[in-house]
Design a protein around this motif. Sequence first.
Motif, PDB file in Angstrom:
ATOM      1  N   LEU A   1       0.831  -1.198   0.000  1.00 30.56           N
ATOM      2  CA  LEU A   1       0.000   0.000   0.000  1.00 30.56           C
ATOM      3  C   LEU A   1       0.870   1.255   0.000  1.00 30.56           C
ATOM      4  O   LEU A   1       0.607   2.213  -0.748  1.00 30.56           O
ATOM      5  N   ALA A   2       1.916   1.245   0.809  1.00 27.85           N
ATOM      6  CA  ALA A   2       2.828   2.398   0.844  1.00 27.85           C
ATOM      7  C   ALA A   2       3.522   2.592  -0.500  1.00 27.85           C
ATOM      8  O   ALA A   2       3.772   3.727  -0.931  1.00 27.85           O
TER       9      ALA A   2
ATOM     10  N   GLU B   1      -2.863   4.336  -2.201  1.00 32.46           N
ATOM     11  CA  GLU B   1      -4.061   4.243  -3.032  1.00 32.46           C
ATOM     12  C   GLU B   1      -4.423   2.762  -3.136  1.00 32.46           C
ATOM     13  O   GLU B   1      -3.872   2.027  -3.957  1.00 32.46           O
ATOM     14  N   ALA B   2      -5.340   2.333  -2.283  1.00 36.72           N
ATOM     15  CA  ALA B   2      -5.620   0.908  -2.104  1.00 36.72           C
ATOM     16  C   ALA B   2      -6.018   0.208  -3.393  1.00 36.72           C
ATOM     17  O   ALA B   2      -5.694  -0.972  -3.600  1.00 36.72           O
ATOM     18  N   GLU B   3      -6.698   0.921  -4.300  1.00 42.23           N
ATOM     19  CA  GLU B   3      -7.160   0.279  -5.525  1.00 42.23           C
ATOM     20  C   GLU B   3      -6.007  -0.097  -6.456  1.00 42.23           C
ATOM     21  O   GLU B   3      -6.191  -0.885  -7.398  1.00 42.23           O
TER      22      GLU B   3
ATOM     23  N   ARG C   1      -2.662  -8.005  -2.887  1.00 40.35           N
ATOM     24  CA  ARG C   1      -4.097  -7.828  -3.110  1.00 40.35           C
ATOM     25  C   ARG C   1      -4.859  -9.100  -2.760  1.00 40.35           C
ATOM     26  O   ARG C   1      -5.915  -9.069  -2.120  1.00 40.35           O
ATOM     27  N   GLN C   2      -4.315 -10.231  -3.184  1.00 38.24           N
ATOM     28  CA  GLN C   2      -4.958 -11.508  -2.897  1.00 38.24           C
ATOM     29  C   GLN C   2      -5.029 -11.742  -1.386  1.00 38.24           C
ATOM     30  O   GLN C   2      -6.065 -12.185  -0.854  1.00 38.24           O
ATOM     31  N   LEU C   3      -3.945 -11.427  -0.700  1.00 39.20           N
ATOM     32  CA  LEU C   3      -3.892 -11.605   0.756  1.00 39.20           C
ATOM     33  C   LEU C   3      -4.876 -10.672   1.457  1.00 39.20           C
ATOM     34  O   LEU C   3      -5.586 -11.074   2.389  1.00 39.20           O
ATOM     35  N   GLN C   4      -4.932  -9.437   0.985  1.00 39.82           N
ATOM     36  CA  GLN C   4      -5.840  -8.455   1.593  1.00 39.82           C
ATOM     37  C   GLN C   4      -7.292  -8.921   1.465  1.00 39.82           C
ATOM     38  O   GLN C   4      -8.086  -8.804   2.403  1.00 39.82           O
ATOM     39  N   ARG C   5      -7.638  -9.455   0.328  1.00 39.42           N
ATOM     40  CA  ARG C   5      -9.005  -9.937   0.116  1.00 39.42           C
ATOM     41  C   ARG C   5      -9.282 -11.195   0.947  1.00 39.42           C
ATOM     42  O   ARG C   5     -10.350 -11.331   1.544  1.00 39.42           O
ATOM     43  N   ALA C   6      -8.325 -12.104   0.952  1.00 38.32           N
ATOM     44  CA  ALA C   6      -8.519 -13.364   1.669  1.00 38.32           C
ATOM     45  C   ALA C   6      -8.696 -13.139   3.167  1.00 38.32           C
ATOM     46  O   ALA C   6      -9.496 -13.819   3.816  1.00 38.32           O
TER      47      ALA C   6
END
Length: 443
Positions: free
Chosen positions: A384-385, A390-392, A399-404
């Motif tokens: 993210l940093a 900008e998270a998107e 991203r996969q980890l954040q969603r999981a």
Amino acid sequence: MAAMKWEKLLDLERLFQSSHQQTARRPAYDQDADRISFSAPFRRLANKTQVHPLYDNDHIHHRLIHSVETASVGRSLGLEVGWWLEEQGLVGKGGQAIVAGLVHAACLAHDIGNPPFGHSGEDAIGAWFAEKFDRGEGLFADRQACFSEEFEAFEGNAQGFRILSGLEMNRRGGMRLTHATLAAFLKYPVTARVRKTLAGRDSGLKKFGVFETEREALETVAARTGLVAGDDTATWWRRHPLVYLVEAADDICYNILDLEDAFTSGDLSYREAAGLLAAVSGVVPQEDRGDTPGEKMAFLRAVAISKAFEDCSAAFSANYDAIMTGRFTAGLVEASAQRENFAEIGRLASERIFTSPRKTELEVMGRNLVHRILDGVLPVLEALAAVDFEAERISGYPRQLQRALGIDLRQARDPYSALHTLADYVSGMTDRYAVKIDRIISG
């Protein structure tokens, strides 16, 4: 030092919600208790350690039951003290109900910020952040800007104030509780950085209780309830008088009920636990009734709690002037007739309960598990940093980890808030959910 005034101390306006209309049909302090009771962080306390982690015995206390019992004792303390305040003409008619209601609500919330695995979980989070700040890499490069002292001594009280006044409901003011309930919750009305400057002073503030992110909420609550400023620049405040009742209710419950749990778990014999409870209660169970040891313990526990809150109520009235001017820096249990009995309970707990083999083994497991989760989630915040928060724009494995894992990145806007996002995520876990996340991360 000027005395605090009950007219301000019992302020029932809501944090950052000036448009709120009071109604006599449903007092604001009861609404506060409802908002706390129906919140997700409160519900998660059902699977958070009180003393014994991941215990299979349903009669062992967890944080939710402890919070409900503390609220019950707190309400009784509030009724006792509120009645005395009314009798002395220190609060107006109906003041007893307000005092009892505020203490009840604050007691419900008093552990809402505690991480998984109890105080050992706090220590584990703090140790992990301290190691990262010592290395000084990436998000941890600027200790000053990131208020490293908030993370290196992670504090569940400060996390609780953060939940109540901001995180929950994701809006300014969070749950928007009354100023009086929040003030009664604020065991340590000081930020971590200011607390460092108070070392050696008789402030009565053993820890910090507010993160820099909630400074505005702290200042608002202090101003609206008329707390006594601890210094000329008002960077910290003396405690609200009702904090002493919340703290006493917590002290009574965890000391007395830890003994009952220790008997149930087999860490203490009936003779050891019952002897300490008999000293507090001043009674001995009748031996000719045919009661089981468990029934005798329940009787002693009930009488001991009743005797302890009566003595703490008496300590409040005896120290009233010092409490109202912010000069009282002890706790009500310490100032009560029960101080020696509770000191003995604390000594035995340190020697026998908190060092029991099963508890020690699970604390070691919990520490390693918390560290693995923090290590596993950190790449999401680093990614993210790397994309200017900008998270998107996060992609790939982060991203996969954040969603999981369902990591909420809405609060992360810079390194400091990103670290709080990390702490929010891990500290919000229940014991069992932490085990589940650890399995996902480690495969």
